[in-house]
Design a protein around this motif. Structure first.
Motif: not given
Length: 445
Positions: A318-340
């Motif tokens: 979950a923390t990795a997904a949050a960090q990835s979300t900050e670095m990547v942003g939408m729309p791609e970060c939806r993938i990390m969030l979906a994984q978590a």
């Protein structure tokens, strides 16, 4: 002649109205099937029968009959009816209606219904203007809002009003309304000679999301688009229906109950180990424009609150997904969030750590604060050794097993109670083994 002219004029006006307006229920009995709270024996129905209507707040999504019911109540109670839209009127308009209502009551004894649509657009000052006249009973106030009134309205107005929540119509109810419109020769579309396929009815009903106005207006667009075709082609097919229904806009208020309800549904779906429901609610939030950072925070919280030590990797992911979300942003970060999201939903669950910290905090607030045992106190500052701080402390790493039987709290309390699920089962087994060894040592002594 005047009466005939008036009726003719009314019919002409009805012809140019949208289908949804023409098909509005004309009686309370006709409307009762759409909303449960108007059924026979329910509070609102009893109030209407006894003519004891006071201030009402109608709360619910668009196209569920709030305005229609206000008109029906005015007809039922034989009250004068004024309608305002809160988005386009001010205090002056409200005061003018209230004055007319007061004059009407004094002159004829007839009460006035003041209907305010989109009530959540009223400021606190505008809402306060209503209060004295509501208190005196000058008007029967009916407000309609798509926002949760407990968020949007002032407490004095809420306390003076009965709140009724309108539910979206089911697909079955909407299909019934669509069939009714196609078979009505006076107000509906029977005279067009158009046939509507069952698949088109189902699509319009499901695509309208419980909004009868949207479903009926889409049906009218579909029917009118084929009216001028040859007789054998006057058919509303699934394809025609799809073209006629505008792309839906998901109702979502990031400052109101839709925001909190969707977040609650997401977390409860994760807690309930349903990855499909969890991913749906997350998708709804993202599609409605919810900041992905907020979703990432909720996932991190759930990773500790609901999964905890049953799967310690949950918080890492979950923390990795949050960090990835900050670095990547939408729309791609939806993938990390979906994984978590899916990982957490499928993980074993334990709230033992969450319960432990809450119980410890509760004890701190309600019981005597425990002193730090002398052997656990810091002895690295000048004078600590002379005070005996740290004396008799046993260093666990010096023991062969890496553990010694030692009191770390001063009282016998248990806060952390591991479950027998996932990795936490191993933690439970280790703690039980340590406690058993303590009990055996005590028996021998």
């Amino acid at each position: 002649m005047a009466g005939l002219f008036d009726k003719s004029e009314q019919k002409n006006r009805e012809r140019v109205q949208p289908l949804a307006a023409r098909m509005r229920p004309r009686s309370l009995d006709e409307f009762a099937g759409q909303q449960h709270f108007l059924a026979e024996g329910k509070l609102l129905r009893r109030l209407l029968k006894s003519n004891r209507i006071s201030s009402l707040i109608f709360y619910g999504p668009p196209g569920t009959g709030k305005t229609t019911l206000a008109h029906l109540i005015a007809r039922q109670t034989e009250s004068k009816f004024f309608s305002l839209n809160a988005a386009s009127c001010g205090v002056k308009d409200v005061r003018a209606v209230l004055q007319q209502a007061d004059n009407e009551l004094a002159a004829s004894g007839r009460r006035t219904i003041l209907f305010v649509d989109e009530l959540h657009h009223f400021s606190k000052t505008q809402q306060d203007v209503l209060l004295p006249d509501l208190e005196k009973g000058t008007v029967i106030f009916i407000g309609a809002t798509t926002d949760n009134p407990y968020f949007a309205l002032v407490a004095p107005l809420l306390s003076r009003s009965q709140i009724f929540e309108f539910e979206p119509l089911s697909s079955t109810d909407l299909i019934s309304q669509l069939h009714r419109a196609m078979s009505d020769s006076e107000r509906g579309l029977q005279s067009t000679g158009v046939t509507v396929e069952d698949e088109a009815f189902e699509f319009l009903a499901k695509g309208a999301d419980g909004d009868v106005r949207r479903a009926l207006n889409a049906l009218e667009v579909a029917v009118l688009s084929v009216t001028d075709l040859p007789v054998d082609e006057k058919v509303v097919s699934l394809e025609v229906a799809e073209e006629s229904l505008q792309q839906k806009s998901i109702r979502y208020d990031r400052a109101g109950d839709e925001h909190y309800d969707a977040a609650s549904a997401l977390i409860k779906s994760i807690r309930g180990s349903d990855p499909d429901a969890a991913i749906y609610w997350m998708a709804r939030m993202l599609d409605a424009g919810e900041p992905p950072r907020f979703i990432a925070r909720r996932l991190m919280i759930s990773a500790s609150e609901d999964i905890g030590n049953a799967d310690p990797h949950g918080l890492v992911i979950a923390t990795a997904a949050a960090q990835s979300t900050e670095m990547v942003g939408m729309p791609e970060c939806r993938i990390m969030l979906a994984q978590a999201c899916t990982y957490l939903a499928c993980a074993p669950k334990s709230n033992a750590a969450y319960v432990a910290i809450n119980e410890a905090l509760h004890d701190l607030k309600t019981q005597e604060v425990l002193p730090v045992p002398k052997h656990l106190k810091d002895r690295h500052y000048q004078g600590a050794k002379e005070l005996g701080h740290g004396d008799d402390y046993q260093y666990p790493h010096n023991a062969e097993t890496g553990w010694v039987d030692q009191d770390y709290l001063g009282v016998d309390r248990t806060y952390y109670r591991p479950t027998n699920r996932g990795y936490e089962a191993k933690i439970l087994a280790r703690l039980q083994a340590l406690r058993n060894s303590t009990a055996e040592a005590e028996e021998k002594s």
